[in-house]
Design a protein around this motif. Structure first.
Motif, mmCIF file in Angstrom:
data_model
loop_
_atom_site.group_PDB
_atom_site.id
_atom_site.type_symbol
_atom_site.label_atom_id
_atom_site.label_comp_id
_atom_site.label_asym_id
_atom_site.label_seq_id
_atom_site.Cartn_x
_atom_site.Cartn_y
_atom_site.Cartn_z
ATOM 1 N N ALA A 117 0.830 -1.210 0.000
ATOM 2 C CA ALA A 117 0.000 0.000 0.000
ATOM 3 C C ALA A 117 0.862 1.258 0.000
ATOM 4 N N GLY A 118 2.055 1.174 0.576
ATOM 5 C CA GLY A 118 2.985 2.302 0.584
ATOM 6 C C GLY A 118 3.804 2.399 -0.682
ATOM 7 N N LEU A 119 3.475 1.574 -1.662
ATOM 8 C CA LEU A 119 4.125 1.551 -2.974
ATOM 9 C C LEU A 119 5.585 1.097 -2.909
ATOM 10 N N TYR A 120 5.907 0.276 -1.934
ATOM 11 C CA TYR A 120 7.224 -0.351 -1.874
ATOM 12 C C TYR A 120 7.109 -1.682 -2.596
ATOM 13 N N THR A 121 8.150 -2.056 -3.301
ATOM 14 C CA THR A 121 8.110 -3.300 -4.069
ATOM 15 C C THR A 121 9.161 -4.277 -3.556
ATOM 16 N N PRO A 122 8.830 -5.566 -3.585
ATOM 17 C CA PRO A 122 9.835 -6.554 -3.186
ATOM 18 C C PRO A 122 10.970 -6.568 -4.204
ATOM 19 N N ALA A 123 12.183 -6.650 -3.721
ATOM 20 C CA ALA A 123 13.349 -6.684 -4.609
ATOM 21 C C ALA A 123 13.475 -8.076 -5.231
ATOM 22 N N ASP A 124 13.895 -8.121 -6.487
ATOM 23 C CA ASP A 124 14.069 -9.407 -7.156
ATOM 24 C C ASP A 124 15.308 -10.139 -6.644
ATOM 25 N N LYS A 125 16.333 -9.396 -6.218
ATOM 26 C CA LYS A 125 17.546 -9.986 -5.655
ATOM 27 C C LYS A 125 17.916 -9.232 -4.387
ATOM 28 N N THR A 126 18.538 -9.912 -3.467
ATOM 29 C CA THR A 126 18.914 -9.300 -2.201
ATOM 30 C C THR A 126 19.823 -8.094 -2.403
ATOM 31 N N GLU A 127 20.711 -8.158 -3.373
ATOM 32 C CA GLU A 127 21.634 -7.034 -3.591
ATOM 33 C C GLU A 127 20.942 -5.813 -4.189
ATOM 34 N N ASN A 128 19.688 -5.943 -4.634
ATOM 35 C CA ASN A 128 18.946 -4.810 -5.193
ATOM 36 C C ASN A 128 18.025 -4.131 -4.186
ATOM 37 N N THR A 129 18.151 -4.462 -2.921
ATOM 38 C CA THR A 129 17.244 -3.889 -1.921
ATOM 39 C C THR A 129 17.731 -2.519 -1.455
ATOM 40 N N ASP A 130 16.766 -1.651 -1.173
ATOM 41 C CA ASP A 130 17.069 -0.347 -0.573
ATOM 42 C C ASP A 130 16.996 -0.441 0.951
ATOM 43 N N PHE A 131 16.183 -1.394 1.437
ATOM 44 C CA PHE A 131 16.071 -1.599 2.875
ATOM 45 C C PHE A 131 15.581 -3.006 3.162
ATOM 46 N N LEU A 132 15.926 -3.498 4.342
ATOM 47 C CA LEU A 132 15.444 -4.791 4.818
ATOM 48 C C LEU A 132 14.356 -4.547 5.849
ATOM 49 N N VAL A 133 13.358 -5.404 5.862
ATOM 50 C CA VAL A 133 12.281 -5.323 6.839
ATOM 51 C C VAL A 133 12.386 -6.548 7.739
ATOM 52 N N ARG A 134 12.463 -6.282 9.041
ATOM 53 C CA ARG A 134 12.509 -7.371 10.020
ATOM 54 C C ARG A 134 11.344 -7.160 10.984
ATOM 55 N N TYR A 135 10.605 -8.227 11.236
ATOM 56 C CA TYR A 135 9.530 -8.155 12.229
ATOM 57 C C TYR A 135 9.823 -9.184 13.311
ATOM 58 N N TYR A 136 9.363 -8.880 14.497
ATOM 59 C CA TYR A 136 9.543 -9.808 15.608
ATOM 60 C C TYR A 136 8.335 -9.681 16.518
ATOM 61 N N ILE A 137 7.851 -10.818 16.979
ATOM 62 C CA ILE A 137 6.705 -10.838 17.889
ATOM 63 C C ILE A 137 7.170 -11.452 19.200
ATOM 64 N N ALA A 138 6.992 -10.714 20.266
ATOM 65 C CA ALA A 138 7.430 -11.168 21.590
ATOM 66 C C ALA A 138 6.244 -11.191 22.540
ATOM 67 N N GLU A 139 6.338 -12.031 23.540
ATOM 68 C CA GLU A 139 5.319 -12.029 24.579
ATOM 69 C C GLU A 139 5.494 -10.765 25.420
ATOM 70 N N ALA A 140 4.388 -10.137 25.757
ATOM 71 C CA ALA A 140 4.409 -8.967 26.627
ATOM 72 C C ALA A 140 3.753 -9.363 27.951
ATOM 73 N N ALA A 141 3.871 -8.499 28.918
ATOM 74 C CA ALA A 141 3.312 -8.793 30.233
ATOM 75 C C ALA A 141 1.811 -9.050 30.135
ATOM 76 N N GLU A 142 1.370 -10.079 30.835
ATOM 77 C CA GLU A 142 -0.059 -10.366 30.874
ATOM 78 C C GLU A 142 -0.730 -9.363 31.802
ATOM 79 N N THR A 143 -1.956 -9.030 31.477
ATOM 80 C CA THR A 143 -2.729 -8.146 32.346
ATOM 81 C C THR A 143 -3.903 -8.909 32.905
ATOM 82 N N VAL A 144 -4.357 -8.487 34.054
ATOM 83 C CA VAL A 144 -5.487 -9.135 34.705
ATOM 84 C C VAL A 144 -6.692 -8.220 34.572
#
Length: 183
Positions: free
Chosen positions: A70-97
């Motif tokens: 939606a932001g008009l970013y396109t996946p690079a065809d080769k790793t060496e053609n990337t302008d940026f890498l995207v890394r996501y991580y999901i962690a457990e957060a404190a539970e709430t009561v």
């Protein structure tokens, strides 16, 4: 006027305490040139803590890819053609009561400037423990893998309905991504 403040302050404190969504937290390298970002690749270091469901991980990845598209970013065809890498991580957060509703009985007496009060809370149900996760999205420079931007948000998951979780994750990733690029 004093009576107005006496009632307004507790109401505002109560409403502030009812908030269930945390704010998006962002940080970035001010020297990064975000305007040159066009082509991306998903980092192979993306993932989640061991206890996080693979379905949650897939929902985050799919939502993030929709936001990138939606932001008009396109996946690079080769790793060496990337302008940026995207890394996501999901962690457990404190539970709430989530405390069950309570019936309160109060007794008190007032005379002059002296007052005594007491209250007893009687639970009307069981407490509910809410499971929370933190979604972290990083943008990295492809050459040296140094962090250029980070956005994160803690959300509450629904233990009973995966469709609700998918919608919550979609909204969370959208909310994080709306903070990019930094102003």
């Amino acid at each position: 006027m004093r009576l107005y403040l006496l009632f307004t302050l507790p109401i505002l404190m109560f409403l502030g305490g009812c908030s269930t969504t945390s704010a998006v937290v962002t940080d970035y390298n001010p020297r990064a040139n975000f305007s040159s970002y066009e082509r991306y690749a998903i980092s192979d270091t993306s993932g989640a803590a061991q206890a996080i469901s693979p379905f949650i991980v897939e929902n985050v990845k799919d939502s993030l890819q929709r936001q990138l598209k939606a932001g008009l970013y396109t996946p690079a065809d080769k790793t060496e053609n990337t302008d940026f890498l995207v890394r996501y991580y999901i962690a457990e957060a404190a539970e709430t009561v989530d405390r069950s509703p309570r019936l309160n009985l109060g007794f008190g007496s007032f005379g002059g400037n002296f007052g005594i009060g007491t209250s007893v809370g009687v639970p009307l149900g069981k407490d509910k423990i809410n499971r929370n996760i933190q979604i972290i999205i990083d943008l990295l420079e492809p050459a040296d893998k140094k962090l250029s931007w980070r956005g994160s948000l803690v959300i509450e998951l629904n233990d009973k309905d995966p469709k609700v979780n998918a919608n919550t994750i979609e909204r969370a990733v959208t909310e994080i991504w709306q903070q990019f690029p930094p102003q």
